[in-house]
Each structure stands twice: as structure tokens, then as C-alpha cells.
Design a protein around this motif. Sequence first.
Motif, PDB file in Angstrom:
ATOM      1  N   ILE A 163       0.834  -1.206   0.000  1.00  0.00           N
ATOM      2  CA  ILE A 163       0.000   0.000   0.000  1.00  0.00           C
ATOM      3  C   ILE A 163       0.869   1.256   0.000  1.00  0.00           C
ATOM      4  N   THR A 164       2.036   1.127  -0.564  1.00  0.00           N
ATOM      5  CA  THR A 164       2.945   2.292  -0.567  1.00  0.00           C
ATOM      6  C   THR A 164       2.329   3.466  -1.301  1.00  0.00           C
ATOM      7  N   ASP A 165       1.826   3.224  -2.492  1.00  0.00           N
ATOM      8  CA  ASP A 165       1.236   4.315  -3.272  1.00  0.00           C
ATOM      9  C   ASP A 165       0.018   4.887  -2.573  1.00  0.00           C
ATOM     10  N   THR A 166      -0.794   4.046  -2.001  1.00  0.00           N
ATOM     11  CA  THR A 166      -1.984   4.518  -1.295  1.00  0.00           C
ATOM     12  C   THR A 166      -1.599   5.387  -0.123  1.00  0.00           C
ATOM     13  N   VAL A 167      -0.622   4.939   0.619  1.00  0.00           N
ATOM     14  CA  VAL A 167      -0.184   5.717   1.773  1.00  0.00           C
ATOM     15  C   VAL A 167       0.383   7.067   1.345  1.00  0.00           C
ATOM     16  N   ASN A 168       1.131   7.046   0.241  1.00  0.00           N
ATOM     17  CA  ASN A 168       1.695   8.317  -0.234  1.00  0.00           C
ATOM     18  C   ASN A 168       0.592   9.299  -0.649  1.00  0.00           C
ATOM     19  N   VAL A 169      -0.452   8.768  -1.335  1.00  0.00           N
ATOM     20  CA  VAL A 169      -1.561   9.634  -1.722  1.00  0.00           C
ATOM     21  C   VAL A 169      -2.304  10.130  -0.489  1.00  0.00           C
ATOM     22  N   GLU A 170      -2.557   9.222   0.487  1.00  0.00           N
ATOM     23  CA  GLU A 170      -3.259   9.620   1.702  1.00  0.00           C
ATOM     24  C   GLU A 170      -2.480  10.663   2.482  1.00  0.00           C
TER      25      GLU A 170
END
Length: 834
Positions: free
Chosen positions: A580-587
Amino acid sequence: MPETGRTSGKHDAPLRRGGFLAGVAAAIALGTLSAQAQVPEPPFNDYLGAFAASSRDQIAATVLTLGVLLFAVVTAIMLVRTRMRAASSEATLRDRIVTLKADRDRATALLLSEPQVLVSWAAADNEPDILGDTALVTGVAVPQRVLAFGSWLEPDKAQAMERAAEALRGRGEAFALALKTITGRTLEANGCVVGGRAVLRLREVSGTRRELAELHARHEKAATEMESLRALIDALPAPVWVRDAAGSLSFVNAAYAHAVEAKDPADAIARGVELLNRPARDEADRARAETRPYRGRTPAIVAGARRSFDVLDIPTRVGSAGIGIDATEAEAMRGALDQLGNAHRRTLDQLATGVAIFGADQRLAFYNTAYRSLWELEPAFLDQNPTDSAVLDQLRASRRLPEERDFREWKTTLHEAYRATEAEEHLWHLPDGRTLRVVTTPNPQGGVTYLFDDVTERLQLARRYDALIRVQGETLDNLAEAVAVFGSDGRLRLHNPAFAEMWRLEPAALADRPHIEAVIERCRPLYGDEQLWRRLRTTITAIEGRDSVTAKLERLDGSVINLVTVPLPDGATLVACLDITDTVNVERALRERNEALVAADALKVDFVHHVSYELRSPLTNIIGFAHFLGEPGVGTLNAKQREYLGYINTSTTALLAIINDILDLATIDAGAMKLNLAEVNIRQTMDAAAEGIKDRLVKDDITLDMRAAPNIGSFVADDRRIRQVLFNLLANAVGFSPPGSRITLTAERQPGAVIFSVTDNGPGIPPEVQERVFNWFESHSQGSGHRGAGLGLSIVRSFVELHGGTVILDSAVGSGTTVTCRFPVERRIERTAA
């Protein structure tokens, strides 16, 4: 006598010497007298004058001469008389010796005239005198061998002889024994004391005496056997009796006396107490009159109880003898066995497995309904007890058996079960497409039991299961999420390529099914949180308390991984990792921390919902197959397999309950839950809820007290949901109650409402926790060791409020907890719940 003669000679020598001196003295005296006789005899007065005129020396010499002369004369006379008496005594003794020698010779000849051996011992002498031919007894001419009794007698007779000889020599006890040597000679042994000597006489008997000795031996043997038989009969637990020619009792054993309640056998004989009733005795008398044995079963009263006896009474020369065998228990056991057989037959008739039992003669002895239906055979044909071969021939004629190239050889191989010792299993593929599992089990008493189980559907299910497993494998391999399943032993069972790629693991290393410890060591360079790895290891390898682990990992390479573990019903653990790296970065860029937490919580709930829906169908299949494996018709499981199957059933049932709770909450939360309203019997609903926790109550030694008025009646509600509410409250109370405590379930009717309350003596709930206990996945052990999914109280509040009721929690730390549910009597139902 020779010694006496020698002794007389020794005493004659001094006598002779004394006689010789006396003779000399007599001669001197005679000479003197002769000389004086030649001188004219002077007158007496002249002698006196001359004697008076003599000197003192002359007088002394004269007196001495006269004394010597007198002594010599007296001695000579005594010597003559002594010699005369000695000669007479010596002659008498010589005659006595001759007589004694003759008597001894006659006695010796008389003793040796019979074949016998005499042994005598003096009072203080251990050396015996042995007379006679010892070869008669021992077989060899060695006198001392006769006292080695064990060398020519049987051991028991030898011991008897040794004891008798010791008693004779030590205490002078006489004895008489009849003996038989190991060479077959019959001897008579007599011991007595004669003249202070112990005498043992061994003599061979013949003729009438031999016959008498043999009769005596046979009599002793018969007496011994009779004594043994009498002791054996007296010890028998069965009554035994003997009657004389008049039909009166002449002998009974102790069992007979006990049966007729007599003091002893003598009392039973004296009073003539009969064990058998009059008809049985009359029948036995008629059989005895016809000189035939009587056999029959007759009732009798034994110690005040009615018993059945198998009586055998046989005639003898002087009456009859009989025995009664107690057949009461045998009759009871035969009846019980018949009942058991009938019960088994009824049970086998209810089985779906076809059962056919063929006896040792290969004829049909039993079949159940399933067997007849399976092969579509006529009952009239089966009731004729056809042979195994005839049944197979008919089935082959109707094309219901497997197609075999050599049917005769196939049938011969099948019939080898009649000579086998172990059960064998076969698979028959029938022409109509069915597959049968056939088990042939040899019977201990001969014959074979056939078990026919239609496994067509099971094989189809197995094929479908294999296909499903392959589909799941392909699905996992193509998922973007990293998925791995670890067995209950902690070893890796399966994984997808994404798992190896995410954690940079070599496929070759994972192919060897490494342990979780080895996998953690390889993953540690990317993430070093030892606490998380410890939790993950505990969850995978623990037998109980396998709680799910959900964690977000920020690895050293900057990536963020969402890790979730799910305990599977078979004891394995599913580990899912999502990058969930990308998700965390967006969040991080678009939302604040609070929004990120809410989104993560929603993602967790969605994931649980998704997993619950996706797992319910395969979980239901697993539960079904687990129950199917536990059925006796499928096959016998060993103890370990049955234990593992129990773990599977327990885990799958618990997991299914959790999934159902989650789905119920999700349905209520979505406003789609509908209640099935009907009249609910309050008392029956309480009993049904209590039945579900009965095992846990027994296990934890907890007492359940249910209180409700007898006329409490019923109210309108959803019966299933009411039971679910009460069950969750009771289960929660049991989980927090200490062993040996009491739980109270109370139901009461108030104006316009029905009140249920559950009270426990647990640790209580702190005030800060009471606000959250009705939330989803809120589970607090409070030091009680209770573990749960945290859904029970959420479901309680949702269902109560869905009925338009309210839930009240009353608890204090250390004082227990009371949960009260109030259900309105009016049919006002809420469509939404908290």
C-alpha cells in the motif's frame, strides 16, 4: 563259651600251685606221723610232760606246723570241691553253647527260607546289621544300598519309608507298609522294636499275600481318588447329589446345602430337603427306572430366589447321581443376545450402506434393506438363503457387476475372503456408472460380511474439490497481493509469486516448505520490528488463542505493507500482504491523519466483510466434508485422525459463527435485516439458549440458575433472534465467570414489556470500557482469559433495538455484570439499529 573256658584255666593255675604246696605239707606231716608211728606210743602223760618240758621255740614250731598242716588240708578239700563244681558248670555251658548254636542255625535257616531282608540297629549304634539277600530289593548285592530307599522305590514311597524308619529308630514306633519297587516287585515292610534293637523287615510277598497287598494298594489309590473327587465335587458351585436305591439322599455337596438353605450337607441329608420340585423328581425317577439318564431344565428356589437349572441325573448300581447347572444367567444372556441381535438388525436396516452376512457354508444369513435396494434383488430370492455364488451369478446375469474378462477367476479371488484373516477393500465400477466401495470382513465364527458403500458422489465431490483447489491455486498465483498459508506445524504450505517477490525470497528456498522461523529470518533485513515477528510467530504456531494479526509495515526500503493473518479452520494460518505504498503516499498528501485512520478502519471492515463473504462458501464445504469424514460409513479413523478432525470441526464451527455474526451485523448495518415475527414461548426460548452452553457450563463447573414465573407465557418477536441474543449474553457471562461460580438468567413480564437479564460474578467492566463494549470487534479479557471476536454484545444490542427494545449494562469492577434487555410487547419494530 570259649571265653568262659579260657577264664577257668586262668583261675586253675593258682589253685594248682596251692594244691601243690598243700600236698607237700601233707607229705611232711604224713612222714612225721609215720616216723612217730614206728616209735612205741608213749603214754599220754608222758606227752604232756614232754610238751611241758619243751622250750618255747619248740612249742611255736610245733603249733606252726600244725597250723600249716590244717590250712593245707582245708585248702585241698576246698580246691577239690571247686574243681568239681567248675567241671560241672563247664560241661553245662558247653552243652548250652551247642544248643544255642543249633538254635541260631535253625533260626537263620528259618529266616532265610523266605525271600526277605532284615535290618537291625542297636540302641546306641548307627551302623545297621543287614541280613538276607539285598539283591531281592535293590537288584544288586550291596547291603548298604537297601537303606537308600530312593534308589529302588518311587519318590513318594521312598519319603514314606524314610519317615517311618526315622520314627522307628527315634521313637520306637512300629509300622507296616505295602511297597512296590521300581522293578515291579511287591514287598511288605514291617518295623518294630525287639530286645532293645530297631528291626526292619523287607519281605517279598506272593500268592494270596501279594494279591492282598495289591488290593490294599488299589484300595489306597481308590480312596485317594475318591477323596479328591469328593473334595472337587464339594467345591463345585453347582449342586450335586447322590441317591440310594430307595431314592433318598445319601450325599450332597456344599452348593446343594446352600441352595436348600441347610446348615451343611449333613443337615440337608438328615432332613431330606429336596432342591427339585416334584414333577422333576418324578420324571427323574421314571428315567432311572428305565435305566436311562434324565436331562431337563427345571425351575428351583435357591436361597429364596427363583433360578433355572439344567439337571442331569444318571442311574447307578445303587441309586442315582445328579448335578444341576445354574442356567439363569445363560437364559438372561441368551435373551439379551437375541435382543441385541434384533437391535443390530434394526440398526443395520437403517444404514445407507448395504450389508450382507454369509455364514461359514457361504449361504446368506442376513441382509439389510440398503443391500436389497442397491442390487434390486427380490426378497423372495434372498429369503431362501442363497449361496454367495448364486447371488453373484444372478447379479452378473442382470449386468449389475463389474465387467470382468474372467468372471470365474474374479469370483474365486473374491471368495478368498472366507479363508482370509484380515478385511480387504475393493472398488467396483459398475456398468451403470456407479462406483462401489466393497469391504469383505471375515467373521470370527466363519463366513464373510460384505459392506457395499456407494462412493460415486464422494468421488465426484473429491474431483470437484481438486478442481476447486487448482482454481484457487491459479487465482492466488495471479493475485497482486502476496499470499502465504502456513500449516499448524509452522511450515509454509503454499504461496503465490507475489509473496516471494514482495519479500525478495528465492523460490528455491520456499520450495522446501521452510518453517516460519526461517521465513522471518529471511524477511528481517526489510523489516526489523521484533515484536511484530513474535506476534506473527505466535499466531501461526499456537493451538489456541490464534487471534488475527493486522499490521501496517513501513519497511526499510520505504515501502508500506499491510499485513493480515486469518486463522483457517484446519489449523493453518493465511498471511496476506498488500503493498500500500502508493496509497499511503496519496493519503499522506491528500488527507490528514484522522482521515487516514478512518480510511484504514473502513478498509479493515471492508476487508473483513470481503473475507467473510468469500470464506463462507468454502468454509461451509469444509464443514460438510469434515462431518462426512466423521461418519462411520466413510471409513474408520484412527485416534489421531479423529482428534485432528475434532479440531477441524471446532475451528470451522467457531469461524463460521464469527462470519455469520459479521454478516448479520453487516445486514443490520445496511438496513436489510428482516424479522420473522411470531409467538415466542419465553420459557422454551430460555431453555434452548441454555442448551447451547451446556458443555461450557460443565467444563468450567458453572451453575446456571434460570428464573421465570410458570405462567409467564409468550410475546411476539423473532424466536431465532431472541435465542441468539440470550445465547450471546450467556456465552459472554460464561467466558468472564470464574470456575465454580453461578450465572442467573431471569425473565419477567412488566406492563408493556418483557425483561430478560443475565447476571454473572465475573471481574466486572471498568466505566471507561463500558462505553465501547457494544462496538464491533471490542474484546476485553479483564484478566479472565476470555478471548473472542468482540461481536457478541454488538449483535445483542442490534437485535434488541431492531425489536424496538433497549439494552442496559450494569457493572462494577469486582462485582460482576448484569445485562438487561427490555423487549416491548407492542409490535413496534425498528428497521435500523445502532
